[in-house]
Design an enzyme around this catalytic site. Structure first.
Site, PDB file in Angstrom:
ATOM      1  N   GLY A 111      25.670 -33.803   9.326  1.00 46.04           N
ATOM      2  CA  GLY A 111      27.057 -33.267   9.565  1.00 46.04           C
ATOM      3  C   GLY A 111      27.087 -32.059   8.483  1.00 46.04           C
ATOM      4  N   ARG A 139      30.569 -36.247  16.385  1.00 46.81           N
ATOM      5  CA  ARG A 139      31.624 -35.988  15.175  1.00 46.81           C
ATOM      6  C   ARG A 139      32.462 -34.752  15.240  1.00 46.81           C
ATOM      7  NH1 ARG A 139      27.922 -37.157  10.101  1.00 46.81           N
ATOM      8  NH2 ARG A 139      30.057 -36.697   9.025  1.00 46.81           N
ATOM      9  N   SER A 184      37.744 -32.415   2.708  1.00 50.75           N
ATOM     10  CA  SER A 184      36.405 -32.227   3.146  1.00 50.75           C
ATOM     11  C   SER A 184      35.600 -31.188   2.326  1.00 50.75           C
ATOM     12  CB  SER A 184      36.120 -32.121   4.594  1.00 50.75           C
ATOM     13  OG  SER A 184      34.910 -31.802   5.082  1.00 50.75           O
ATOM     14  N   ASP A 334      30.799 -41.346  -0.025  1.00 43.46           N
ATOM     15  CA  ASP A 334      29.616 -41.799   0.312  1.00 43.46           C
ATOM     16  C   ASP A 334      29.092 -43.057  -0.116  1.00 43.46           C
ATOM     17  OD1 ASP A 334      29.370 -39.503   2.002  1.00 43.46           O
ATOM     18  OD2 ASP A 334      28.301 -38.306   0.697  1.00 43.46           O
ATOM     19  N   LYS A 361      32.130 -40.794   9.993  1.00 42.94           N
ATOM     20  CA  LYS A 361      30.738 -40.490   9.308  1.00 42.94           C
ATOM     21  C   LYS A 361      29.497 -40.596  10.235  1.00 42.94           C
ATOM     22  CE  LYS A 361      32.407 -39.123   5.448  1.00 42.94           C
ATOM     23  NZ  LYS A 361      32.292 -37.742   4.929  1.00 42.94           N
ATOM     24  N   ARG A 365      32.051 -46.426   9.730  1.00 40.52           N
ATOM     25  CA  ARG A 365      31.543 -47.119   8.646  1.00 40.52           C
ATOM     26  C   ARG A 365      32.302 -48.259   8.157  1.00 40.52           C
ATOM     27  NH1 ARG A 365      28.804 -42.468   4.793  1.00 40.52           N
ATOM     28  NH2 ARG A 365      26.777 -42.456   5.907  1.00 40.52           N
ATOM     29  N   ARG A 410      23.377 -44.926   5.048  1.00 35.05           N
ATOM     30  CA  ARG A 410      23.821 -45.827   3.819  1.00 35.05           C
ATOM     31  C   ARG A 410      24.380 -47.289   3.992  1.00 35.05           C
ATOM     32  NH1 ARG A 410      23.892 -41.575   0.466  1.00 35.05           N
ATOM     33  NH2 ARG A 410      24.482 -39.405   1.492  1.00 35.05           N
TER      34      ARG A 410
HETATM   35  C1  S3P Z   1      29.054 -33.587   1.922  1.00 37.05           C
HETATM   36  C2  S3P Z   1      30.526 -33.829   1.973  1.00 37.05           C
HETATM   37  C3  S3P Z   1      31.102 -35.211   2.399  1.00 37.05           C
HETATM   38  C4  S3P Z   1      29.742 -36.348   2.374  1.00 37.05           C
HETATM   39  C5  S3P Z   1      28.593 -35.977   3.117  1.00 37.05           C
HETATM   40  C6  S3P Z   1      28.161 -34.684   2.293  1.00 37.05           C
HETATM   41  C7  S3P Z   1      28.775 -32.240   1.392  1.00 37.05           C
HETATM   42  O1  S3P Z   1      31.634 -34.925   3.688  1.00 37.05           O
HETATM   43  O2  S3P Z   1      30.425 -37.141   3.100  1.00 37.05           O
HETATM   44  O3  S3P Z   1      27.844 -36.823   2.699  1.00 37.05           O
HETATM   45  O4  S3P Z   1      27.438 -32.139   1.204  1.00 37.05           O
HETATM   46  O5  S3P Z   1      29.510 -31.359   1.527  1.00 37.05           O
HETATM   47  P1  S3P Z   1      33.248 -34.510   3.888  1.00 37.05           P
HETATM   48  O6  S3P Z   1      33.161 -33.335   2.899  1.00 37.05           O
HETATM   49  O7  S3P Z   1      33.184 -34.143   5.325  1.00 37.05           O
HETATM   50  O8  S3P Z   1      33.967 -35.585   3.448  1.00 37.05           O
END
Ligand code: S3P
Length: 453
Positions: A111, A139, A184, A334, A361, A365, A410
């Site tokens: 993601g 997603r 986010s 996370d 996610k 989860r 995870r």
């Molecule tokens: C991340 C932000 C988080 C996290 C992901 C890594 C990042 O997601 O859950 O594992 O590196 O910016 P969100 O920002 O969508 O919550």
């Protein structure tokens, strides 16, 4: 250390995408370094790929997810070599010298890579198509597509542009003000990265502070960033290459922190762990759960610009359930699967609300944790935005069986830690564990290195 027979065994590949088997662990001790931080590793490659000249990254996480970002920049014409798996050398012509890729960019399970790269590619001068694996294609992408479109991006894709695959026709962008309602860091970073090559400043404001690696790293590459409370502004910037070191991933260290906390007579030190305060919310939660054996020893000053890091020492601790304040969620987002494992071994109930983001996610989860805890015999209630877990206490009478990680790294690692508290003679099989390598290559080996049966 005598590791035979091993507590955690793993079979890789095959129709079930790998399995782990875990049985009771007797003792946990030693001193280890977990692999590099995933979020910082992605960003080091992205900023190094956008910067003119040479960038050297040490402590890089060579996981499947980060290698997707690496191969995307190779496809965009950046010269990249690895002198060893965790040392990366980039030589880039800079943003304006990037080239149209010959084929589709596949971001696998990541993601972070797909959302951040949307922001990078939106302002390019060429056409790209990006996709991902079964999980990533489900997603939500609208959260980045919408604000980028308001900057002038031309993006279309599956589900009326709300999911991968996405087609991006690079276009000149203009700066915007954006409110990050999803809380986010991926969305914030995508917009800030787009803002580097937009006309005029781009401001992202958030309701709570999410992880701030992009903002901290940008100045190292000469990026112009100003921060005022929860507002971050980037100004159009030409980046230049630099050297940087990636600390160990706090989110990976969290599995070992929990292993140490939950195992009687443990003594474990985690070295060179990232201690960015936007990431270490789990320490605050564990403190509230009465974990009295966590000692954090910072090795560099906790200043705003660089990434703080240090060692964490942990021993066994009896935990008490708590109601996790919803405003703490973004800084433990996370760590909720491993927090659920801790809650299962606490006295009393732990309630986690305000975490509906967990439904989108790498897997759902909330569902995945609830299903796995049921198999282990831990009473658990599922809410649309969280979970309530009735702890079985520090010597939990868990049940063995088979749980499905839903191909979520995870959940798989959290269940391996919880399975280590099974009674003698029981074991737990965890399905879908090949995905552990998206964030933590070598997890099984490191686990067996610090445990004794
Ligand atoms: C991340 C932000 C988080 C996290 C992901 C890594 C990042 O997601 O859950 O594992 O590196 O910016 P969100 O920002 O969508 O919550």
């Amino acid at each position: 250390m005598n590791n035979t027979p091993e507590s955690l065994t793993e079979t890789r590949g095959g129709p079930d995408a790998g399995r782990m088997r875990i049985r009771r662990v007797g003792r946990v001790h030693g001193s280890v370094r977990v692999p590099g931080d995933k979020s910082i590793s992605h960003r080091s490659l992205i900023l190094g790929g956008l910067a003119s000249g040479q960038t050297v990254v040490t402590g890089f996480l060579p996981s499947d997810d980060c290698l997707r970002t690496l191969s995307a920049f190779s496809s965009l014409g950046v010269q990249i070599s690895q002198t060893d798996p965790s040392s990366v050398h980039l030589d880039s012509p800079g943003f304006t010298g990037l080239a149209e890729p010959d084929s589709i960019l596949d971001f696998g399970n990541s993601g972070t890579a797909s959302r951040l790269m949307c922001g990078v590619l939106a302002g390019s001068s060429f056409f790209t198509v990006m996709t991902g694996d079964d999980s990533l294609r489900k997603r939500p992408m609208k959260r980045v597509v919408e604000p980028l479109s308001s900057m002038g991006a031309k993006i279309d894709g599956a589900g009326a542009g709300s999911r991968l695959p996405l087609a991006i026709r690079g276009n000149p962008l203009k700066g915007i003000y954006f409110f990050n309602a999803h809380k986010s860091a991926q969305v914030k970073s995508s917009i800030l990265l787009a803002g580097l090559n937009a006309e005029g400043p781009t401001t992202v404001e958030e309701p709570v502070q999410t992880r701030d690696h992009t903002e901290r790293l940008l100045p190292l590459f000469g990026g112009k960033v100003t921060r005022e409370n929860l507002r971050t502004t980037v100004h159009p910037s030409r980046l230049t290459g630099t050297r940087l070191h990636v600390p160990g991933d706090f989110s990976s260290a969290a599995f070992f922190l929990a292993l140490g906390l939950l195992t009687p007579s443990s003594s474990l030190t985690l070295e060179d762990v990232g201690l960015n305060p936007t990431r270490t919310g789990l320490l605050r939660v564990l403190d509230a759960m009465k974990a009295r054996t966590l000692r954090v020893i910072p090795s560099n000053p906790l200043t705003g610009e660089s990434e703080p890091c240090g060692n964490i020492h942990v021993g066994f601790s009896e935990l008490e359930g708590i109601d996790v304040p919803p405003e703490w969620i973004p800084n433990i987002i996370d760590e909720i699967p491993i927090l659920a494992a801790c809650a299962a071994c606490a006295r009393g109930t732990t309630t986690i609300r305000g975490a509906s983001e967990l439904r989108v996610k790498e897997s759902d989860r909330i569902r995945g944790i609830a299903l796995a805890l049921q198999v282990l015999g831990v009473p658990c209630e599922e809410f649309p935005d969280g979970l309530s877990i009735k702890g079985l206490g520090p010597e939990p009478r868990l049940k063995g069986g088979t749980v499905d990680s839903l191909n979520d790294h995870r959940i798989a690692m959290a269940m391996a830690v919880l399975g280590s508290r099974l009674p003698e003679g029981e074991s737990l099989i965890i399905r879908g564990t090949d995905f552990v390598s998206t964030s933590f290559p070598g997890f099984t080996e490191l686990f067996n290195q610090v445990v004794e049966c």
